[in-house]
Motif scaffolding. Structure first.
Motif, PDB file in Angstrom:
ATOM      1  N   ALA A 161     -17.662   5.043 -19.797  1.00  0.00           N
ATOM      2  CA  ALA A 161     -16.838   5.570 -18.709  1.00  0.00           C
ATOM      3  C   ALA A 161     -17.530   5.397 -17.362  1.00  0.00           C
ATOM      4  N   ILE A 162     -18.847   5.620 -17.326  1.00  0.00           N
ATOM      5  CA  ILE A 162     -19.596   5.441 -16.083  1.00  0.00           C
ATOM      6  C   ILE A 162     -19.558   3.980 -15.658  1.00  0.00           C
ATOM      7  N   VAL A 163     -19.814   3.075 -16.601  1.00  0.00           N
ATOM      8  CA  VAL A 163     -19.822   1.637 -16.294  1.00  0.00           C
ATOM      9  C   VAL A 163     -18.456   1.205 -15.786  1.00  0.00           C
ATOM     10  N   HIS A 164     -17.395   1.666 -16.448  1.00  0.00           N
ATOM     11  CA  HIS A 164     -16.037   1.302 -16.046  1.00  0.00           C
ATOM     12  C   HIS A 164     -15.738   1.807 -14.636  1.00  0.00           C
ATOM     13  N   GLY A 165     -16.140   3.048 -14.346  1.00  0.00           N
ATOM     14  CA  GLY A 165     -15.892   3.617 -13.031  1.00  0.00           C
ATOM     15  C   GLY A 165     -16.637   2.880 -11.935  1.00  0.00           C
ATOM     16  N   LEU A 166     -17.887   2.480 -12.219  1.00  0.00           N
ATOM     17  CA  LEU A 166     -18.660   1.748 -11.225  1.00  0.00           C
ATOM     18  C   LEU A 166     -18.093   0.356 -10.993  1.00  0.00           C
ATOM     19  N   THR A 167     -17.564  -0.266 -12.042  1.00  0.00           N
ATOM     20  CA  THR A 167     -16.948  -1.590 -11.913  1.00  0.00           C
ATOM     21  C   THR A 167     -15.724  -1.524 -11.010  1.00  0.00           C
ATOM     22  N   LEU A 168     -14.927  -0.446 -11.163  1.00  0.00           N
ATOM     23  CA  LEU A 168     -13.743  -0.286 -10.320  1.00  0.00           C
ATOM     24  C   LEU A 168     -14.119  -0.027  -8.865  1.00  0.00           C
ATOM     25  N   GLY A 169     -15.325   0.474  -8.665  1.00  0.00           N
ATOM     26  CA  GLY A 169     -15.728   0.820  -7.312  1.00  0.00           C
ATOM     27  C   GLY A 169     -16.085  -0.363  -6.449  1.00  0.00           C
ATOM     28  N   GLY A 170     -16.204  -1.546  -7.014  1.00  0.00           N
ATOM     29  CA  GLY A 170     -16.501  -2.715  -6.198  1.00  0.00           C
ATOM     30  C   GLY A 170     -17.922  -3.224  -6.412  1.00  0.00           C
ATOM     31  N   PRO A 171     -18.315  -4.259  -5.685  1.00  0.00           N
ATOM     32  CA  PRO A 171     -19.574  -4.963  -5.946  1.00  0.00           C
ATOM     33  C   PRO A 171     -20.783  -4.430  -5.180  1.00  0.00           C
ATOM     34  N   GLY A 172     -20.681  -3.293  -4.520  1.00  0.00           N
ATOM     35  CA  GLY A 172     -21.799  -2.789  -3.723  1.00  0.00           C
ATOM     36  C   GLY A 172     -23.031  -2.497  -4.564  1.00  0.00           C
ATOM     37  N   LYS A 173     -24.158  -2.275  -3.901  1.00  0.00           N
ATOM     38  CA  LYS A 173     -25.411  -1.988  -4.586  1.00  0.00           C
ATOM     39  C   LYS A 173     -25.358  -0.613  -5.254  1.00  0.00           C
ATOM     40  N   SER A 174     -26.176  -0.458  -6.301  1.00  0.00           N
ATOM     41  CA  SER A 174     -26.285   0.819  -7.000  1.00  0.00           C
ATOM     42  C   SER A 174     -27.674   1.395  -6.773  1.00  0.00           C
ATOM     43  N   VAL A 175     -27.717   2.672  -6.395  1.00  0.00           N
ATOM     44  CA  VAL A 175     -28.975   3.356  -6.107  1.00  0.00           C
ATOM     45  C   VAL A 175     -29.092   4.568  -7.018  1.00  0.00           C
ATOM     46  N   LEU A 176     -30.241   4.726  -7.658  1.00  0.00           N
ATOM     47  CA  LEU A 176     -30.494   5.904  -8.495  1.00  0.00           C
ATOM     48  C   LEU A 176     -31.509   6.792  -7.783  1.00  0.00           C
ATOM     49  N   VAL A 177     -31.149   8.073  -7.623  1.00  0.00           N
ATOM     50  CA  VAL A 177     -32.047   9.060  -7.035  1.00  0.00           C
ATOM     51  C   VAL A 177     -32.385  10.093  -8.099  1.00  0.00           C
ATOM     52  N   ILE A 178     -33.668  10.378  -8.267  1.00  0.00           N
ATOM     53  CA  ILE A 178     -34.123  11.398  -9.218  1.00  0.00           C
ATOM     54  C   ILE A 178     -34.519  12.628  -8.407  1.00  0.00           C
ATOM     55  N   GLY A 214     -29.241  13.612 -21.833  1.00  0.00           N
ATOM     56  CA  GLY A 214     -30.667  13.511 -21.552  1.00  0.00           C
ATOM     57  C   GLY A 214     -31.015  12.197 -20.889  1.00  0.00           C
ATOM     58  N   LEU A 215     -32.320  11.906 -20.805  1.00  0.00           N
ATOM     59  CA  LEU A 215     -32.769  10.697 -20.118  1.00  0.00           C
ATOM     60  C   LEU A 215     -32.375   9.428 -20.862  1.00  0.00           C
ATOM     61  N   SER A 216     -32.149   9.527 -22.175  1.00  0.00           N
ATOM     62  CA  SER A 216     -31.730   8.352 -22.945  1.00  0.00           C
ATOM     63  C   SER A 216     -30.429   7.784 -22.385  1.00  0.00           C
ATOM     64  N   PHE A 217     -29.585   8.647 -21.845  1.00  0.00           N
ATOM     65  CA  PHE A 217     -28.321   8.222 -21.248  1.00  0.00           C
ATOM     66  C   PHE A 217     -28.585   7.257 -20.088  1.00  0.00           C
ATOM     67  N   VAL A 218     -29.592   7.553 -19.266  1.00  0.00           N
ATOM     68  CA  VAL A 218     -29.912   6.696 -18.121  1.00  0.00           C
ATOM     69  C   VAL A 218     -30.525   5.383 -18.592  1.00  0.00           C
ATOM     70  N   HIS A 219     -31.346   5.438 -19.648  1.00  0.00           N
ATOM     71  CA  HIS A 219     -31.891   4.202 -20.228  1.00  0.00           C
ATOM     72  C   HIS A 219     -30.744   3.298 -20.693  1.00  0.00           C
ATOM     73  N   ASP A 220     -29.778   3.884 -21.396  1.00  0.00           N
ATOM     74  CA  ASP A 220     -28.632   3.101 -21.875  1.00  0.00           C
ATOM     75  C   ASP A 220     -27.821   2.543 -20.709  1.00  0.00           C
ATOM     76  N   LEU A 221     -27.670   3.351 -19.680  1.00  0.00           N
ATOM     77  CA  LEU A 221     -26.911   2.921 -18.507  1.00  0.00           C
ATOM     78  C   LEU A 221     -27.588   1.740 -17.816  1.00  0.00           C
ATOM     79  N   ALA A 222     -28.922   1.763 -17.790  1.00  0.00           N
ATOM     80  CA  ALA A 222     -29.673   0.696 -17.132  1.00  0.00           C
ATOM     81  C   ALA A 222     -29.531  -0.640 -17.843  1.00  0.00           C
ATOM     82  N   HIS A 223     -29.158  -0.615 -19.118  1.00  0.00           N
ATOM     83  CA  HIS A 223     -28.912  -1.862 -19.851  1.00  0.00           C
ATOM     84  C   HIS A 223     -27.522  -2.422 -19.547  1.00  0.00           C
ATOM     85  N   ARG A 224     -26.681  -1.620 -18.926  1.00  0.00           N
ATOM     86  CA  ARG A 224     -25.303  -2.039 -18.675  1.00  0.00           C
ATOM     87  C   ARG A 224     -25.033  -2.351 -17.200  1.00  0.00           C
ATOM     88  N   ILE A 225     -25.783  -1.692 -16.309  1.00  0.00           N
ATOM     89  CA  ILE A 225     -25.593  -1.947 -14.877  1.00  0.00           C
ATOM     90  C   ILE A 225     -26.951  -2.195 -14.233  1.00  0.00           C
TER      91      ILE A 225
END
Length: 553
Positions: free
Chosen positions: A171-188, A243-254
């Protein structure tokens, strides 16, 4: 003990971590220290987590108005233990009174909500209990006219009881794809409020203005849950993640083009954060920035307070190892390995992997260098915060003849609550007319005839409040090395006289400030003498000896 009164407003457990708040006071004596004790089923292991005690609870005072210790009875506890909740058989609050006597009161298991239980969720009973507690406290604030504090508590109450929607990586990947080609920034970043969150808000706004999508990985202490906040073309969305595993998985997709570490204070298993940063760097080589808002990259005790609650000054070897083993401060207990070598090795790798390290004072950079003498800090830079809240014209105090000491902020233990308390008692002992005004809150019980606490206020109100209360000399009582301090900078912008201890960024700046004073000791008598002399010198007032000589003539 029949003279100890207490109540639990909320107590939740998840993933070997506990969070709760409530109130406790002794009918006749002041409570000096307080801890939450967890005892294992075999009674072989005992875990004590320090409790932040002394927070104002006007609602409790309304119910126990005859007790002088009921007002500053509020407490918050947050920390970890190495057991599951089903392995814990006894909970209690243990503490020391000012007289030295110890006490222990049992906390009923019915007060605890186990979020690790199968199909666990926020019960209606817990939410109702929290809401009733908020309403009681809110009504007390309304009666006192503390509307700024009420608004702040309302925001925190709503946020604390809203975990956000569950979401999948797809769902996150799909939502980001709909948002357009801009850069993605992760803040911790943490979710505790304060200056670090204000800085993060500025970062998010800046990246959004450049067309980026910003994802904030955070941790919500009140619900013991990792959160993902997404900002882009749509309004901010808030999701609960496992948990943090979610972000690891996300990083493999975006692709994350930029990773910004703001702070990870309060995260469970915080030692996994540097591993995440290193893994993200390995995925797509994003530009990594590490910001030093605190000293969490140096020690799990992020204020650098040792197990005795004193600035440690970064000792070497055995002393440092033994301190971490004994340190019961809540955030420090979240690192359950309690091995400083492991901590520094992990965070050292993350700092080395960073493309940029930003500190907000030279003193912070020096402490970082002492903790990591082998680390190449050529990519580190010092960028003090900009403060533009007030006009630069000097604030003229309404009265300078009598010393009236100002303290600004939410003064908890590390911010110097005990210093203010001891100073007030020394003033009372000397029976002088000196007054203290705290612009904010104070986690300590002080003589009311000496200390006035205004409660929360809006930042723009500070100059007017200072004039109204006749304050002419300020004390910044923090007992830890602040990495910057907006408060000190704001007071300097107002051209106010300010004294602080020889610690961190405040001392660094006040040394070169014509109305600054560096206090060499923390003893109440020495501090009071220094402030009296500072006040006389700043305002060119005659000394007591000179006045006596003039009268004799």
């Amino acid at each position: 003990m029949d003279k100890v009164h207490f109540g639990i407003d909320s107590l939740v457990f998840r993933d070997q971590t506990i969070f709760g708040f409530g109130w406790l006071f002794h009918a006749l004596e002041e409570v000096a220290t307080l801890s939450l004790r967890l005892v294992s089923a075999d009674c072989q292991e005992v875990y004590d987590i320090s409790v932040e005690h002394g927070k104002p609870r006007s609602d409790v005072q309304d119910s126990y108005f005859a007790s002088p210790h009921s007002l500053n009875s509020g407490f918050v506890v947050y920390g970890g233990c190495a057991k599951r909740i089903d392995q814990i058989t006894r909970l209690s609050l243990v503490g020391n009174l000012a007289s030295g006597d110890r006490f222990e009161v049992t906390v009923s298991s019915a007060c605890l909500t186990n979020l690790d239980a199968p199909n666990a969720c926020w019960s209606h009973a817990l939410l109702l209990h929290r809401t009733k507690s908020f309403l009681r406290r809110g009504w007390s604030l309304i009666k006192q006219g503390q509307f700024a504090a009420l608004s702040d508590k309302a925001r925190r109450h709503l946020r604390a009881n809203h975990r956000g929607s569950e979401v999948s990586v797809d769902a996150i990947v799909h939502g980001l794809t709909l948002g357009g080609p801009g850069k993605s920034v992760l803040v911790i970043d943490h979710d505790l409020g304060g200056g670090a969150n204000q800085y993060r808000d500025g970062l998010v706004a800046d990246r959004l203005s450049r067309g980026a999508t910003v994802l904030v990985l955070s941790y919500q202490v009140a619900t013991l849950n990792h959160m993902l906040l997404i900002y882009g073309r749509q309004p901010g969305r808030r999701y609960s993640i496992p948990g943090l595993s979610f972000v690891h998985d996300l990083a493999h997709r975006i692709r994350f083009d930029e990773v910004i570490y703001n702070t990870a204070v309060s995260f469970v298993r915080p030692e996994e954060i540097p591993d995440l940063i290193i893994a993200l760097k390995a995925h797509h080589n994003p530009f990594v920035t590490m910001l030093l808002h605190d000293f969490f990259t140096v020690c799990p005790s992020h204020f650098l307070l040792n197990h005795q609650g004193v600035f440690c000054n970064l000792p070497e070897g055995k002393e440092c190892r033994e301190c971490l083993q004994k340190n019961q401060q809540g955030f420090a207990t979240l690192f359950q390995l309690k091995n400083i070598e492991h901590w520094r090795a992990s965070w050292g790798k993350a700092l080395s992997a960073a493309d940029r390290i930003v500190t907000f004072s030279n003193s912070s950079l020096q402490l970082l260098s002492r903790a990591y003498p082998q680390l190449d800090l050529s990519h580190a830079e010092t960028l003090p915060h900009k403060v533009a809240h007030f006009l630069s014209e000097p604030l003229l105090p309404s009265d300078v003849t009598a010393l009236r000491i100002g303290v600004v902020g939410h003064i908890a233990y590390h911010k110097g609550a005990k210093i203010v308390q001891d100073l007030a008692r020394e003033i009372a002992r000397r029976d002088t007319s000196i007054q203290i005004v705290v612009f904010g809150t104070l986690d300590a019980n002080c003589p009311e005839r000496i200390v006035t606490v205004t409660g929360s206020y809006k930042q723009a109100q500070l100059p007017e409040l200072i004039r109204d209360h006749g304050v002419n000399t300020f004390l910044f009582p923090s007992i830890c090395p602040e990495t910057f301090s907006y408060v000190v900078q704001e007071l300097m912008e107002l051209h106010c006289p300010v004294a602080c201890f020889d610690l961190g960024a405040p001392a660094e700046r006040l040394r070169n400030y014509s109305k600054g004073l560096i206090l060499r000791e923390q003893g109440a008598s020495v501090v009071l003498d220094a402030l009296i002399e500072f006040h006389r010198k700043i305002y060119s007032l005659p000394t007591t000896r000179a006045i006596a000589a003039e009268d004799a003539a």
